[in-house]
Write a protein that holds these residues in place. Structure first.
Motif, PDB file in Angstrom:
ATOM      1  N   TYR A 240       0.844  -1.179   0.000  1.00  7.59           N
ATOM      2  CA  TYR A 240       0.000   0.000   0.000  1.00  7.59           C
ATOM      3  C   TYR A 240       0.891   1.245   0.000  1.00  7.59           C
ATOM      4  O   TYR A 240       1.934   1.228   0.614  1.00  7.59           O
ATOM      5  CB  TYR A 240      -0.878  -0.034   1.257  1.00  7.59           C
ATOM      6  N   LYS A 241       0.616   2.355  -0.667  1.00  7.15           N
ATOM      7  CA  LYS A 241      -0.581   2.601  -1.430  1.00  7.15           C
ATOM      8  C   LYS A 241      -0.509   2.129  -2.862  1.00  7.15           C
ATOM      9  O   LYS A 241      -1.502   2.211  -3.590  1.00  7.15           O
ATOM     10  CB  LYS A 241      -0.847   4.103  -1.460  1.00  7.15           C
ATOM     11  N   LYS A 242       0.685   1.637  -3.251  1.00  5.51           N
ATOM     12  CA  LYS A 242       0.784   1.209  -4.641  1.00  5.51           C
ATOM     13  C   LYS A 242      -0.151   0.027  -4.881  1.00  5.51           C
ATOM     14  O   LYS A 242      -0.731  -0.094  -5.942  1.00  5.51           O
ATOM     15  CB  LYS A 242       2.224   0.855  -4.973  1.00  5.51           C
ATOM     16  N   ASP A 243      -0.248  -0.841  -3.885  1.00  6.09           N
ATOM     17  CA  ASP A 243      -1.191  -1.952  -3.989  1.00  6.09           C
ATOM     18  C   ASP A 243      -2.439  -1.590  -3.178  1.00  6.09           C
ATOM     19  O   ASP A 243      -2.359  -1.403  -1.958  1.00  6.09           O
ATOM     20  CB  ASP A 243      -0.565  -3.233  -3.439  1.00  6.09           C
ATOM     21  N   ALA A 244      -3.546  -1.505  -3.879  1.00  2.00           N
ATOM     22  CA  ALA A 244      -4.781  -1.070  -3.219  1.00  2.00           C
ATOM     23  C   ALA A 244      -5.189  -1.979  -2.072  1.00  2.00           C
ATOM     24  O   ALA A 244      -5.840  -1.552  -1.129  1.00  2.00           O
ATOM     25  CB  ALA A 244      -5.912  -1.000  -4.233  1.00  2.00           C
ATOM     26  N   ASP A 267      -3.301  -0.831 -16.828  1.00  2.00           N
ATOM     27  CA  ASP A 267      -4.710  -0.828 -16.374  1.00  2.00           C
ATOM     28  C   ASP A 267      -5.215   0.566 -16.016  1.00  2.00           C
ATOM     29  O   ASP A 267      -5.857   0.762 -14.978  1.00  2.00           O
ATOM     30  CB  ASP A 267      -4.895  -1.727 -15.130  1.00  2.00           C
ATOM     31  N   THR A 268      -4.908   1.555 -16.842  1.00  2.00           N
ATOM     32  CA  THR A 268      -5.358   2.899 -16.484  1.00  2.00           C
ATOM     33  C   THR A 268      -6.868   3.017 -16.584  1.00  2.00           C
ATOM     34  O   THR A 268      -7.500   3.713 -15.810  1.00  2.00           O
ATOM     35  CB  THR A 268      -4.727   3.967 -17.402  1.00  2.00           C
ATOM     36  N   GLN A 275      -6.996  -5.993  -8.984  1.00  2.00           N
ATOM     37  CA  GLN A 275      -6.482  -4.684  -8.582  1.00  2.00           C
ATOM     38  C   GLN A 275      -4.957  -4.692  -8.500  1.00  2.00           C
ATOM     39  O   GLN A 275      -4.361  -4.346  -7.478  1.00  2.00           O
ATOM     40  CB  GLN A 275      -7.058  -4.296  -7.215  1.00  2.00           C
ATOM     41  N   LEU A 276      -4.315  -5.108  -9.606  1.00  2.00           N
ATOM     42  CA  LEU A 276      -2.865  -5.258  -9.553  1.00  2.00           C
ATOM     43  C   LEU A 276      -2.181  -3.898  -9.603  1.00  2.00           C
ATOM     44  O   LEU A 276      -2.597  -3.014 -10.354  1.00  2.00           O
ATOM     45  CB  LEU A 276      -2.413  -6.142 -10.721  1.00  2.00           C
ATOM     46  N   PRO A 277      -1.133  -3.712  -8.823  1.00  2.00           N
ATOM     47  CA  PRO A 277      -0.445  -2.423  -8.836  1.00  2.00           C
ATOM     48  C   PRO A 277       0.327  -2.216 -10.142  1.00  2.00           C
ATOM     49  O   PRO A 277       0.993  -3.136 -10.619  1.00  2.00           O
ATOM     50  CB  PRO A 277       0.511  -2.504  -7.649  1.00  2.00           C
ATOM     51  N   THR A 279       3.003  -0.548 -10.687  1.00  2.00           N
ATOM     52  CA  THR A 279       4.459  -0.704 -10.487  1.00  2.00           C
ATOM     53  C   THR A 279       4.905  -2.154 -10.566  1.00  2.00           C
ATOM     54  O   THR A 279       6.034  -2.437 -10.945  1.00  2.00           O
ATOM     55  CB  THR A 279       4.869  -0.235  -9.063  1.00  2.00           C
ATOM     56  N   VAL A 280       4.044  -3.053 -10.160  1.00  2.00           N
ATOM     57  CA  VAL A 280       4.393  -4.467 -10.236  1.00  2.00           C
ATOM     58  C   VAL A 280       4.236  -4.958 -11.672  1.00  2.00           C
ATOM     59  O   VAL A 280       5.084  -5.667 -12.197  1.00  2.00           O
ATOM     60  CB  VAL A 280       3.498  -5.288  -9.274  1.00  2.00           C
ATOM     61  N   MET A 281       3.170  -4.506 -12.321  1.00  2.00           N
ATOM     62  CA  MET A 281       2.862  -5.027 -13.660  1.00  2.00           C
ATOM     63  C   MET A 281       3.714  -4.401 -14.757  1.00  2.00           C
ATOM     64  O   MET A 281       3.861  -4.994 -15.823  1.00  2.00           O
ATOM     65  CB  MET A 281       1.369  -4.828 -13.972  1.00  2.00           C
ATOM     66  N   ASN A 282       4.268  -3.213 -14.550  1.00  2.00           N
ATOM     67  CA  ASN A 282       5.026  -2.629 -15.672  1.00  2.00           C
ATOM     68  C   ASN A 282       6.486  -3.055 -15.698  1.00  2.00           C
ATOM     69  O   ASN A 282       7.283  -2.527 -16.465  1.00  2.00           O
ATOM     70  CB  ASN A 282       4.829  -1.101 -15.757  1.00  2.00           C
TER      71      ASN A 282
END
Ligand SMILES: *[C@@H]1O[C@H](CO)[C@@H](O)[C@H](O)[C@H]1NC(C)=O
Ligand SMILES: *[C@@H]1O[C@H](CO)[C@@H](O)[C@H](O)[C@H]1NC(C)=O
Ligand SMILES: *[C@@H]1O[C@H](CO)[C@@H](O)[C@H](O)[C@H]1NC(C)=O
Ligand SMILES: *[C@@H]1O[C@H](CO)[C@@H](O)[C@H](O)[C@H]1NC(C)=O
Length: 919
Positions: A240-244, A267-268, A275-277, A279-282
C-alpha cells in the motif's frame, strides 16, 4: 408389510444432516457485492482505490500502549493498539539491539501471552460473514523477553489451524497471510501455546478482497506461499498505497531471463478484480534468448500439499502488425493454460482451473508456433490450499456462554471459540462426534470467586451434563432450569450463599446425590424456611401426594426408557424377545407382520427355487410376497451355529435403522433351526459384480461417484445419525447392493456393533477381530481397537475399487494391495493410469483427482488421520458436482455422444478439455 415404526426411526435422526446443510448455507456469495464491484470496475473515474473504500481494514500494532495510535510513514495506514480486540497478554518492547533505523514501527513492540494455553484476538470484519478477507499476522521476536530463546507456537484462524510460527533468528520477520471467507461475524485469530515457548505477536492486519478474486472452494483457505514482483527494477517490496489491497510484492528475477519495463501505467482504464499495482505489472521478464522458454521451479518439499498459482501478465511492448506474442503454460509437464496472448498495458490473471501439486512445481512458458516473440511474465502468486473443516461451536451454546462470560467477567480467560481449538476454555468440556458442531457438556466454574446470581443462560446450554459452581459466593435462589436440562447428570452448587426454600421438585435429584447444595447456610433444603411463617393448610398433604406420585411416575418413565436403551446393547437377545419388547413398547404397531412362519417363507421363495446370493453364513433366495413385492430372503444355514448371533444382531439393527441408503428390513423368520431375514430386493445385485463382471455394461464415472455418494450416505448415517452410533465392520463391494435405478444401499449388518459411548472419540477394545481381508483396518486388526474410522478405511478401499475397477486384493502371489498399487501411480502423478481403463478416459480429470484424493485420505494406517464419513461425503458430493458440471459443458459443446455406455465412442480426452488443465 415393512411398516416403518415411528418410535424406532426416532432413534436415528436427520438433525445432523440438517446442521451440515446449514454449514453450507453459511457460504453465500452475495450478488450485491458482485454488482457493486462490477459497477466500480466499469467506472473510468475509478483509479487507485483506497483501503477504506474496499470495505474497511483493521490495522493493529500489537503491544503498543493502550488507546494509542499512529500513522505509518511508508504506507500512511493508521495503526491502533490492540485493546478492544483482546483481553489477555502483556505489552513488551523488543530488545534495543534490534531497533534498527529501517525497522517498521509496528515491529518495535509485541504482545506476549505467558498465561493460558490459547489467546485470541476477536476481529469484526466490517462486511460480516460470508465475504473474502485476507488477514496478515506478523511476528518478530527481537529478544523481547531477554531470554534469547526462540519460541515456537500455533496460529489458528477461528477453529482451524492456520500455521505454525517458527523463527530462524531473533530478527527474522515471519509474515503469514491467509485468504479466507469468514463463516461467522466474529473472526478469531488465536495463538496457542504448544509447550515450546511463549506465544507473541507483532502486527495483525485484515483487509477485504473483491468477491471475484482469489475464489477458494468451500472449506478451503488459501495460505500465501509466494508473491513475486518479477523483473523489479527497484528491488523494493511493493505494498500500500501502490497496492490497493496492501498485498506485499517481493522483488524476484527468474533464472536465464532478461528484465524489461515500460514507464506507462498498466490498467489505467479498467482494473481487473485483482487490482494489480501498476508498479508491479510494468516490469516483467522475457527469456535471455528470444528462442527460449521461461522456465522456473518452486521447491515445495511435500507432494501432498495443494497449490493454487495465479500468474499475472501484461504486454509491455507495442507490437507491430507482423508481431505476435503467444505462449502456452505448462506446470509439471501438463498443459495448464493454452495460447495466452497478453494485452497491451492491460493485465490478465491466469489461475488455471484447479490445484497443482508435487514436491517440485515446475513452470514452463513456451511460445506457440504462430508466435514471433518469446513469453513474458510480470508477476505471480502461489497459494497453498488449507482445509478448514472444523466448524465453530454450536451457535446457541456460543450465545449462551458469551452471556455467562460477560455476567461473571471471565473474558480475560475465555477468548475465541469456546470449544476449539483444543483445549476448550478453561472449565469447559465439549462434545465431539466429528460431525455436528461442538456443544458444551461441562461447565466448571468451581472456586472462581463468582458473585451474583446463577445466570439463566446456563439453562440454555442444552447439552450440559455436568455443572460445577461450588465454592463461590453465588446468591439468590436455586434456579428452576436445572430441572429442564435434559442431559444434566450432576450439578454441584455447594459452598455458596444461595438462599430461599428449595422447591419440592428438587428433592428427588438432591436425594439421589445428583444435585449437591451443601454448605449454603441460608438455603432451606427440608421443609419451608424457618424464617417463613408456617402456613399449615390442608392443601399441602394433597400437593405432596400429587408430587410424590408424579415423582414415582417420572422414575418409572426413566426406568422404562433406560430399559429400552439397555435393550439396544444386548445383541445376544433372541429375535422373539426383540419382537416381544417391541410389541410391549409400541402396542399399536403390527409387528406380527414382521414375523413370518417357515411355511410362509417356503411359499414366498417357491421352495427356495432361485438363489440370488451366498453369504458367510447362509444363502439368499429370491422371494415374492402375495402383493407382488419382490424380496430377498436370507436363510441361516442350519449347520452354522456361530451365525445365529450375527443373524440376531442384524435383525435388531435392521429393525431400528431406516435410511434410503441402507437395505430395508421387511420381516424375519425364527422357527427352530429355520432362521431367516426377509429384506428389500435389490434388482441390480451387488457392486462387486458390476466392477468385475465383464458381461455387464461398465459403470460410467458419474454412476460410480453416485454409488460412492449413496454408500457414503448410508455409512454416514450409521456413524453419525444413529444413537448410539453403529460401526458396520464389514464394508466391502459385495455388501453394497444396487436397486433397479442403480441406487446403492449398504447391506449385511451381521457383524455390526453399536456402542453407547460418553466420548465418541473413544475407541473400543474387542477380543475378536472380524471383517474381510483386504478391507480390514490394519489398526483394528493389529490393536483390536475399533472406531468408526475402521469403516472409513474399508470404505476407502471400496472407493479405490470404484475408481480403478480392480479388486482390493488379487489372489495371486506378488500382487500388491490396491492401496499400494494406486500409490505407485500417484507418486508419478499419473491419474489416467489409475482410473479404470474401461472408462476410456470419459471422466473429468479434476473429479478423478478429487476421488482418488478422497479415497487415499481414508486409508492411512493411523486411524486418527482418517476423515469422518461426513467429510468423505462432502468431498464425494463435490466430485459429483465437478463431473456433472463437466458433462453439462460437454453437452453444450455438442460433443456428448448419445450413449455414454458404448465402447465404440471416441475418447473424450484432453483434446476436448479446452479449459485450462489442472495438472
Ligand atoms: C535471520 O534469518 C533470516 C531468515 O532466514 C535471514 O534472512 C537473516 O539473514 C538472518 N539474520 C541474521 C542476523 O542471521
Ligand atoms: C527500465 O529499465 C532500465 C534498464 O533496463 C532502467 O534504466 C529504467 O530505470 C527502468 N525503468 C523503470 C520505469 O523501471
Ligand atoms: C471442577 O474443577 C475442580 C478444580 O478446579 C475439580 O476439583 C472438580 O472436580 C471439577 N468438577 C467437575 C464436575 O469436574
Ligand atoms: C475455595 O475457593 C478459594 C478461592 O476462591 C480457594 O482458595 C479455596 O482453596 C477453595 N476451597 C476449596 C475447598 O476448593
Amino acid at each position: 408389510m415393512g411398516a416403518v415404526s415411528g418410535s424406532e426411526s426416532s432413534w436415528c435422526s436427520t438433525i445432523g444432516l440438517l446442521a451440515f446443510a446449514l454449514g453450507f448455507a453459511l457460504w453465500p456469495f452475495t450478488v450485491t457485492a458482485v454488482l457493486v464491484s462490477e459497477k466500480e470496475l466499469s467506472n473510468p473515474e475509478h483509479g487507485r482505490r483506497n483501503l477504506h473504500d474496499i470495505g474497511g481494514s483493521i490495522n493493529i500494532d500489537c503491544g503498543i500502549q493502550k488507546d494509542s495510535s499512529y500513522t505509518d510513514e511508508k504506507t500512511e495506514l493508521q495503526y491502533a493498539s490492540d485493546d478492544g480486540f483482546i483481553g489477555s497478554g502483556e505489552n513488551k518492547d523488543i530488545s534495543s539491539e534490534f531497533k534498527t533505523e529501517t525497522l517498521q514501527t509496528s515491529l518495535l513492540n509485541v504482545r506476549s501471552f505467558p498465561q493460558g494455553n490459547r489467546s485470541c484476538y476477536t476481529l469484526k470484519p466490517p462486511r460480516g460473514k460470508g465475504t473474502n478477507y485476507f488477514i496478515r499476522a506478523t511476528f518478530m521476536y527481537g529478544n523481547y523477553d531477554e531470554q534469547n530463546q526462540l519460541p515456537e507456537f500455533g496460529l489458528y484462524l477461528g477453529v482451524n489451524e492456520w500455521d505454525t510460527i517458527k523463527f530462524e533468528n531473533a530478527s527474522h520477520v515471519v509474515i503469514k497471510e491467509i485468504i479466507y471467507a469468514a463463516v461467522t461475524d466474529d473472526v478469531y485469530v488465536c495463538l496457542s501455546n504448544t509447550g515450546s515457548g511463549t506465544p507473541f505477536i507483532s502486527t495483525l492486519e485484515l483487509r477485504h478482497f473483491d468477491e471475484k478474486s482469489y475464489n477458494q472452494t468451500e472449506f478451503t483457505a488459501l495460505l500465501l506461499y509466494r508473491r513475486y514482483d518479477i523483473g523489479s527494477t527497484t528491488g523494493q517490496i511493493v505494498r500500500y498505497k501502490k497496492d490497493a489491497y496492501d498485498r506485499m510484492w517481493f522483488p524476484y528475477n527468474l533464472p536465464q531471463s532478461r528484465p524489461i519495463n515500460t514507464s506507462s501505467e498498466i490498467d489505467t482504464l479498467n482494473r481487473t478484480e485483482y487490482q494489480l499495482p501498476s508498479t508491479v505489472m510494468n516490469t516483467a521478464v522475457v527469456p535471455e534468448n528470444a528462442s527460449d522458454t521461461l522456465h522456473f521451479e518452486l521447491d515445495t518439499g511435500d507432494p501432498t500439499l495443494t497449490f493454487y498459482p495465479f500468474l499475472h501478465f501484461a504486454e509491455l511492448v507495442k507490437l507491430q502488425s507482423n508481431e505476435r506474442r503467444e505462449f502456452n503454460i505448462d506446470i509439471n509437464g501438463n498443459l495448464w493454460f493454452q495460447a495466452l496472448a497478453p494485452k497491451y498495458l492491460s493485465s490478465t490473471t491466469i489461475n488455471g482451473s484447479g490445484p497443482v501439486r508435487g514436491t517440485n512445481l515446475s513452470f514452463k512458458l513456451s511460445k506457440t508456433q504462430s508466435s514471433t516473440l518469446p513469453p513474458i511474465l510480470n508477476a505471480m502468486e502461489v497459494y497453498r490450499a488449507k482445509d478448514f473443516l472444523n466448524m465453530p461451536t454450536h451457535q446457541d451454546d456460543v450465545v449462551a456462554i458469551m452471556e455467562i462470560r460477560g455476567w461473571y467477567e471471565l473474558s480475560k480467560f475465555w477468548e475465541g471459540d469456546p470449544c476449539l481449538p483444543l483445549p476448550a476454555w478453561d472449565g469447559l468440556q465439549c462434545s465431539d462426534n466429528g460431525y455436528n458442531p461442538h456443544k458444551i457438556t461441562t461447565l466448571n466454574l468451581s472456586s472462581r470467586g463468582l458473585t451474583g446470581t446463577i445466570h439463566t443462560s446456563i439453562g440454555r446450554l442444552k447439552s450440559l451434563q455436568y455443572l460445577d459452581l461450588s465454592n463461590n459466593s453465588l446468591t439468590g435462589t436455586l434456579p428452576e432450569f436445572l430441572l429442564q436440562l435434559p442431559d444434566l447428570r450432576a450439578a454441584n452448587l455447594s459452598g455458596n450463599k444461595l438462599s430461599g426454600s428449595v422447591p419440592s421438585d428438587f428433592s428427588a435429584i438432591i436425594g439421589d446425590g445428583s444435585l449437591s447444595v451443601d454448605g449454603n447456610p441460608d438455603l432451606c433444603v427440608t421443609g419451608p424456611c424457618k424464617k417463613e411463617k408456617k402456613k399449615k393448610n390442608l392443601a399441602v398433604p394433597i400437593i405432596a401426594a400429587i408430587v410424590s406420585s408424579v415423582v414415582v411416575l417420572i422414575v418409572l418413565a426413566i426406568l422404562w426408557s433406560y430399559r429400552r436403551k439397555q435393550r439396544m446393547h444386548r445383541p445376544k437377545q433372541s429375535a422373539k424377545q426383540v419382537a416381544r419388547t417391541h410389541r410391549q413398547g409400541s402396542g399399536s404397531l403390527k409387528l406380527d407382520n414382521r414375523h413370518f412362519t417357515y411355511d410362509e417363507v417356503l411359499r414366498i421363495t417357491n421352495n427356495f427355487q432361485t438363489i440370488i446370493g451366498k453369504g458367510g453364513f447362509g444363502t439368499v433366495y429370491h422371494g415374492l410376497l402375495s402383493d407382488g413385492t419382490q424380496v430377498a430372503v436370507k436363510m441361516l444355514s442350519p449347520s452354522s451355529t456361530q451365525g445365529s448371533n450375527e443373524f440376531l444382531t442384524e435383525v435388531e439393527l435392521l429393525m431400528r435403522v431406516h435410511h434410503r441408503n441402507l437395505v430395508s428390513f421387511t420381516a424375519y423368520c425364527n422357527e427352530g433351526t429355520n432362521i431367516g431375514i426377509i429384506y428389500e430386493y435389490m434388482a441390480s445385485g451387488n457392486l462387486a459384480e458390476h466392477l468385475s463382471d465383464k458381461r455387464k455394461d461398465t459403470l460410467t464415472w458419474k454412476e460410480r461417484i453416485q454409488i460412492a455418494v449413496d454408500a457414503a450416505q448410508g455409512l454416514e448415517y450409521l456413524h453419525h445419525g444413529c444413537k448410539p452410533p453403529i460401526i458396520h465392520r464389514d464394508v466391502k463391494t459385495t455388501n453394497i447392493l444396487l436397486n433397479e435405478k442403480m441406487q446403492a444401499k449398504i447391506a449385511d449388518f451381521g457383524l455390526s456393533k453399536c456402542f453407547q459411548v460418553e466420548n465418541q472419540s473413544q475407541s473400543h477394545l474387542l477380543t475378536t477381530v472380524v471383517g474381510t481381508l483386504g478391507y480390514l483396518d490394519p489398526e483394528y486388526y493389529n490393536c483390536n481397537r475399533l472406531t468408526e474410522r475402521s469403516d472409513v478405511f474399508s470404505f476407502g478401499v471400496v472407493l479405490l475399487e470404484l475408481i480403478t475397477g480392480r479388486p482390493a486384493v488379487i489372489k495371486s502371489e506378488g500382487n500388491p494391495h490396491i492401496i499400494q498399487w494406486v500409490s505407485t501411480f500417484l507418486g508419478r502423478g499419473d491419474i489416467r493410469g489409475i482410473v479404470d481403463p474401461r472408462l476410456q478416459g470419459n471422466f473429468n480429470i479434476n473429479s478423478a483427482w478429487k476421488a482418488v484424493e478422497t479415497a487415499m485420505a481414508c486409508v492411512p494406517l493411523n486411524s486418527n488421520q482418517r476423515p469422518t464419513m461426513s467429510h468423505v461425503l462432502v468431498e464425494l458430493k463435490e466430485c459429483l458436482e465437478i463431473e456433472l458440471a463437466y458433462e453439462q459443458r460437454l453437452e453444450m459443446q455438442g460433443v456428448l455422444m448419445e450413449s455414454r455406455n458404448t465402447f465404440e465412442m471416441s475418447p473424450l480426452g484432453s483434446e476436448i478439455e479446452t479449459m485450462p488443465l489442472a495438472r
